[in-house]
Scaffold this motif. Structure first.
Motif, short mmCIF file in Angstrom:
data_model
loop_
_atom_site.label_atom_id
_atom_site.label_comp_id
_atom_site.label_asym_id
_atom_site.label_seq_id
_atom_site.Cartn_x
_atom_site.Cartn_y
_atom_site.Cartn_z
N GLN A 477 0.82 -1.23 0.00
CA GLN A 477 0.00 0.00 0.00
C GLN A 477 0.84 1.27 0.00
O GLN A 477 0.31 2.35 -0.19
N THR A 478 2.17 1.13 0.23
CA THR A 478 3.03 2.29 0.06
C THR A 478 3.41 2.46 -1.42
O THR A 478 3.54 3.56 -1.92
N ILE A 479 3.56 1.34 -2.09
CA ILE A 479 3.85 1.39 -3.54
C ILE A 479 2.61 1.81 -4.33
O ILE A 479 2.67 2.71 -5.18
N TRP A 480 1.50 1.16 -4.03
CA TRP A 480 0.27 1.38 -4.82
C TRP A 480 -0.73 2.21 -4.05
O TRP A 480 -0.85 2.03 -2.85
N PRO A 481 -1.46 3.11 -4.69
CA PRO A 481 -1.58 3.29 -6.14
C PRO A 481 -0.62 4.32 -6.74
O PRO A 481 -0.66 4.54 -7.94
N ARG A 482 0.25 4.94 -5.91
CA ARG A 482 1.02 6.04 -6.51
C ARG A 482 1.99 5.59 -7.61
O ARG A 482 2.24 6.33 -8.57
N ALA A 483 2.52 4.37 -7.48
CA ALA A 483 3.41 3.88 -8.54
C ALA A 483 2.65 3.80 -9.86
O ALA A 483 3.24 3.98 -10.94
N ALA A 484 1.35 3.55 -9.77
CA ALA A 484 0.55 3.47 -10.99
C ALA A 484 0.44 4.84 -11.67
O ALA A 484 0.37 4.93 -12.90
N ALA A 485 0.42 5.89 -10.84
CA ALA A 485 0.37 7.24 -11.41
C ALA A 485 1.61 7.48 -12.27
O ALA A 485 1.53 7.98 -13.39
N ALA A 486 2.77 7.10 -11.74
CA ALA A 486 4.01 7.25 -12.52
C ALA A 486 4.00 6.32 -13.73
O ALA A 486 4.49 6.69 -14.80
N ALA A 487 3.42 5.13 -13.55
CA ALA A 487 3.41 4.16 -14.65
C ALA A 487 2.66 4.70 -15.87
O ALA A 487 3.07 4.50 -17.00
N GLU A 488 1.54 5.41 -15.60
CA GLU A 488 0.82 5.97 -16.75
C GLU A 488 1.62 7.10 -17.39
O GLU A 488 1.66 7.23 -18.61
N ARG A 489 2.27 7.91 -16.56
CA ARG A 489 3.12 8.97 -17.10
C ARG A 489 4.18 8.40 -18.04
O ARG A 489 4.51 8.98 -19.07
N LEU A 490 4.70 7.24 -17.68
CA LEU A 490 5.80 6.64 -18.44
C LEU A 490 5.31 5.85 -19.66
O LEU A 490 6.05 5.63 -20.60
N TRP A 491 4.08 5.39 -19.60
CA TRP A 491 3.55 4.57 -20.71
C TRP A 491 2.78 5.42 -21.74
O TRP A 491 2.97 5.27 -22.94
N SER A 492 1.91 6.29 -21.27
CA SER A 492 0.93 6.91 -22.16
C SER A 492 1.45 8.22 -22.76
O SER A 492 2.08 9.01 -22.07
N THR A 493 1.12 8.42 -24.01
CA THR A 493 1.55 9.64 -24.67
C THR A 493 0.72 10.83 -24.18
O THR A 493 -0.42 10.67 -23.73
N GLU A 494 1.30 12.01 -24.28
CA GLU A 494 0.57 13.22 -23.87
C GLU A 494 -0.68 13.41 -24.72
O GLU A 494 -1.69 13.89 -24.23
N GLU A 495 -0.62 13.00 -25.99
CA GLU A 495 -1.78 13.13 -26.87
C GLU A 495 -2.94 12.27 -26.33
O GLU A 495 -4.07 12.74 -26.23
N ALA A 496 -2.62 11.03 -26.02
CA ALA A 496 -3.67 10.13 -25.52
C ALA A 496 -4.27 10.69 -24.23
O ALA A 496 -5.50 10.72 -24.05
N LEU A 497 -3.41 11.19 -23.36
CA LEU A 497 -3.90 11.67 -22.07
C LEU A 497 -4.69 12.97 -22.21
O LEU A 497 -5.65 13.20 -21.47
#
Lengths: 543, 543
Positions: A477-497
């Motif tokens: 619970q220290t890793i998640w959900p904030r790691a997921a926030a970074a994960a989307e930043r690293l995966w998804s393009t700015e256009e998609a977001l």
């Protein structure tokens, strides 16, 4: 006593009544898709590059079959991945008997088969491996051979990412007791923005049982993170052994890492943070009372580092190796650690004088020598940014600079031609509990870098789970959900977001509940401090 | 570059060096039995009734075989239990290849076979089922037929408890990479102090995915707890459905409960806390704006309760059923809830007047009527203590009084001939985070009851995990390790504990690490507030 359920004037059996209450009351803190969620949102995390969807709801056969087409290569990884996702997708319908996958049974479901097409025959898991995929989900009516769902990818690892996305489209419907995909047909074309999407796990401050590490690796794949940076400062490789050493039980664990398509990068931090080595070989310490940085004067020191790295090399196939180098050369540490320990040990001081070195020169000497050792073992060295900040011009040009002290370092590093990993501690250190999900989310690894060719040198970023106040009881619970926030930043393009219409928070809340369903103890998203308990009763989706 | 490990003048390979560092440094936060633990202590939780031990260390064969002897009955549960414990015991040596259980391989290990002898042919899981067992662990040398380890029990459930104890004797040794039992030979004779050793899980405030509930049930068996009190105030049975309803997937889940030897007791709380029922049938509410307690005037209300209980009866085979009855009749609630809602609704007020009842009389009428319904369905009713406090002389004599408001209620209840469950909220409410492990531990269910025949009416106790601030992300570390403190109080005799030489804290810390190893997120034991993170780096054993 009347037995109510037998009475014909009740339209529903009592059980149905219970179901009905459940649905009506809205007090359900449930997970069904009928829980007041905004159905127009795309609950896929991280958001794919491109997607289109429709208005149909399709049912998925629990006996979903797999067919793989491709140019050879090992499909074992893919078949195992399919089995894993099938368990996840049909977890809630596990008791539904599926006697045979006969034509009659198949005809009850809209989707009974999944075809995966893989172009490349290689299953090598390298940094920058092609993770792109397309996913097409539709109902095929009246055709004798049905391939309702197709994942097409260059590599098996792209196909695994596609399976993850497919699994997120599938939702168990409590009313019909079936797995459904709403808003079909789906057409998704996806690939990651950055190749390096990492999570540091510090196992040096607290022990993590093997299963806990495996669970974290598994959970990383749900957010399409690709790399675990495994830090074990006191070198108790044996401690994490079952996952990563060469003993009898290592092989299945390595397979498991491969199966999730997750890299594991090790760190051996020199010359600081290595005091414990001297417990085995006290000669590594400058002297018995002053134990770090390691004795820079002896060949023995570097011979031992080389020997250890050789052993580790066989355990960690990944091409990057982290040599640390942090917390030695800040002003504070320079005056404290280096001066204090190297300057005050007679034979080290003599050696420094003989070689016309100040402690900071010896620090550079040590780091560069360690780099040479790593490179000789066919590794690309990664160093924390202190090395770059102190002697950028001496660093091996292959060095990957790992930012942490604050913003603005990657721009400087890529300007000098180095590759860079973004881990600005103000936003991506998960042990900073006062950093909210949106501060994590809106951190931008390319900030301050306009030039496209320089941008390419930022290979990605890493959220860091330092271990002082986490152990098995609370690491997830220290890793998640904030790691997921970074994960989307690293995966998804700015256009998609940018086309996402400010639905980030709702989608992240949904993803945290998805993690919960999959057995990951992700904390509520909007708590003031990370990993705080929920503030009160209510649905998983809204806290 | 020198390759150090090839050099003959190093006694150990580098990998061995790493191991060596790990062991020497003492910075290991590891779990091996060589971690500075006090080897003279008996790390079995809860402590058995009687035990003797020796000074030998025995190795256990990963291909451990099972042989069951007994008078028929279903051994499926036992075989599945054995498989489950084998996975737990050999988790760390899972990769060690055991090609065949040949005589040669067997001879490498001291223990290769486990014999279980079960006296009773019945596998019925009733309250008070005989859980006694004896466990005998020794090395048998030079005999052709070896039965080194024997568990003897009256029932399969006793045998399951014996398996749990056996699994706790087994520890993985990181040096030899084998599972060992130290201090053998062991002779353990054990049985529980109380039959009812419960944990309340409140799933009404937050949703818990099925897997989370299964994990909690599984973890209960590690502490030899035997009963989950399953509270779902808003009656979203469907929500917890996969575990406990009759739909397609219920059967495997019920089997799982049986397999762990855990009872599940349901609660339907009437007439308070049932407001949500009216969402399905608004007639249940006194009026649209005043919704609880349920309308006491209508036959419909009791018909519906009866119907629902009939459905639930088929799902919950356990002989006790909890009818709630709490938080209605305290002074505060009496004046607020009853007066406010029943008195102010015209048709209810008229009914009260006609029947010459005050609201508190109607509350009694309601509770007693619900008791009749439960009894008619072959259930023994359990009620929270408010019912006893308000109208003890009217309660059905079969009623089990469930204490919670404070100390001193069980003595009064058993004095009047009622059975009693101890859950004093000052010590056994797990949501009270400021209650320390030792306050939980030293709570005594029999306090104030001197007479032996009256003591027998205290069937046990229950720790309560109310759900306002727990959800999937933090429920396990709120339950554990404090629930284990209560579990030992309920299992172990005072005689056994008094011989324990004040080692309780060390043993509980060991047990919390054992839970961690088994995938349970038990929190540090000595934190000021329960479920707080560890305060700093260090071994699992000391925090």
């Amino acid at each position: 006593m009347l037995h109510l359920c037998g009475k014909p004037h009740f339209r529903y059996s009592c059980l149905m009544f219970l179901v009905w209450v459940f649905q009506l009351v809205g007090l359900n803190s449930g997970f069904g898709l009928d829980s007041g969620l905004n159905q127009s949102l795309t609950y896929i995390w991280p958001l794919p590059c491109e997607h289109t969807s429709g208005n149909e709801t399709l049912t998925v056969n629990p006996a979903l079959s797999l067919s793989i087409i491709g140019h050879g290569g090992s499909f074992r990884i893919l078949r195992e991945g399919f089995r894993r996702y099938k368990r996840i997708i049909f977890k809630f319908s596990s008791g539904i008997s599926v006697s045979r996958n006969s034509r009659r049974i198949r005809s009850l479901y809209d989707i009974s088969a999944l075809r995966i097409i893989v172009k490349s025959g290689s299953d090598e898991l390298k940094l920058g491996v092609d993770e792109s995929y397309t996913l097409f989900v539709d109902k095929t009516e009246g055709k004798s051979i049905v391939w309702e769902t197709i994942i097409e990818a260059s590599t098996i690892y792209g196909a695994l990412r596609g399976l993850e996305t497919f699994s997120q489209l599938c939702a168990f419907d409590y009313t019909t007791k079936s797995v459904q995909i709403s808003r079909a047909p789906w057409y998704i074309k996806d690939k990651p923005r950055f190749a390096y999407r990492g999570l540091l796990l510090d196992t040096s401050r607290h022990h993590f049982p093997v299963d806990a590490i495996k669970s974290i690796i598994e959970s990383m794949s749900y957010a399409k993170l690709i790399l675990m940076h495994f830090l074990s400062r006191y070198l108790h490789i044996q401690n994490c052994g079952m996952v990563l050493t060469q003993n009898g039980s290592a092989i299945p664990s390595r397979m498991r890492v491969e199966l999730s398509g997750i890299h594991v990068m090790a760190e051996v931090d020199v010359p600081g943070h290595a005091e414990s080595w001297g417990a085995g070989y006290p000669d590594l310490w400058p002297n018995a009372t002053c134990r770090e940085p390691l004795d820079v004067t002896k060949n023995f020191t570097f011979d031992l580092i080389s020997g250890i790295l050789s052993e580790i090399r066989e355990i960690f196939p990944f091409e990057l190796f982290h040599l640390g180098g942090d917390e030695v050369n800040t002003d504070l540490w320079a005056s404290f650690v280096l001066t204090d320990c190297w300057n005050k040990t007679r034979h080290v001081k003599q050696w420094l004088d003989k070689n016309k070195m100040k402690p900071k020169d010896a620090y550079r000497y040590f780091v560069l020598k360690a780099q040479e050792i790593a490179i000789s073992k066919n590794w690309t060295p990664v160093n924390w940014e202190e090395t770059f900040n102190a002697f950028a011009k001496n660093l091996n040009p292959r060095t990957v600079v790992h930012n942490w002290l604050g913003p603005g370092v990657c721009p400087k590093a890529v300007a000098k031609g180095f590759k860079c990993i973004f881990s600005n501690q103000n936003v991506w250190y998960l042990d900073h509990l006062d950093v909210s999900w949106d501060e994590v989310y809106y951190a931008e690894p390319l900030e301050g870098i306009g030039n496209a060719s320089k941008q390419e040198l930022v290979i990605g970023g890493e959220v860091c789970m330092w271990g002082e106040t986490v152990d098995t009881s609370n690491v997830q619970q220290t890793i998640w959900p904030r790691a997921a926030a970074a994960a989307e930043r690293l995966w998804s393009t700015e256009e998609a977001l940018s086309a996402d219409n400010n639905s980030v928070l709702q989608r992240l809340q949904y993803f945290r509940c998805l993690l919960n369903r999959r057995g990951v103890q992700a904390a509520p998203v909007t708590n003031y401090y990370a990993r705080n308990p929920p503030s009160g009763s209510g649905s998983c989706y809204w806290q």
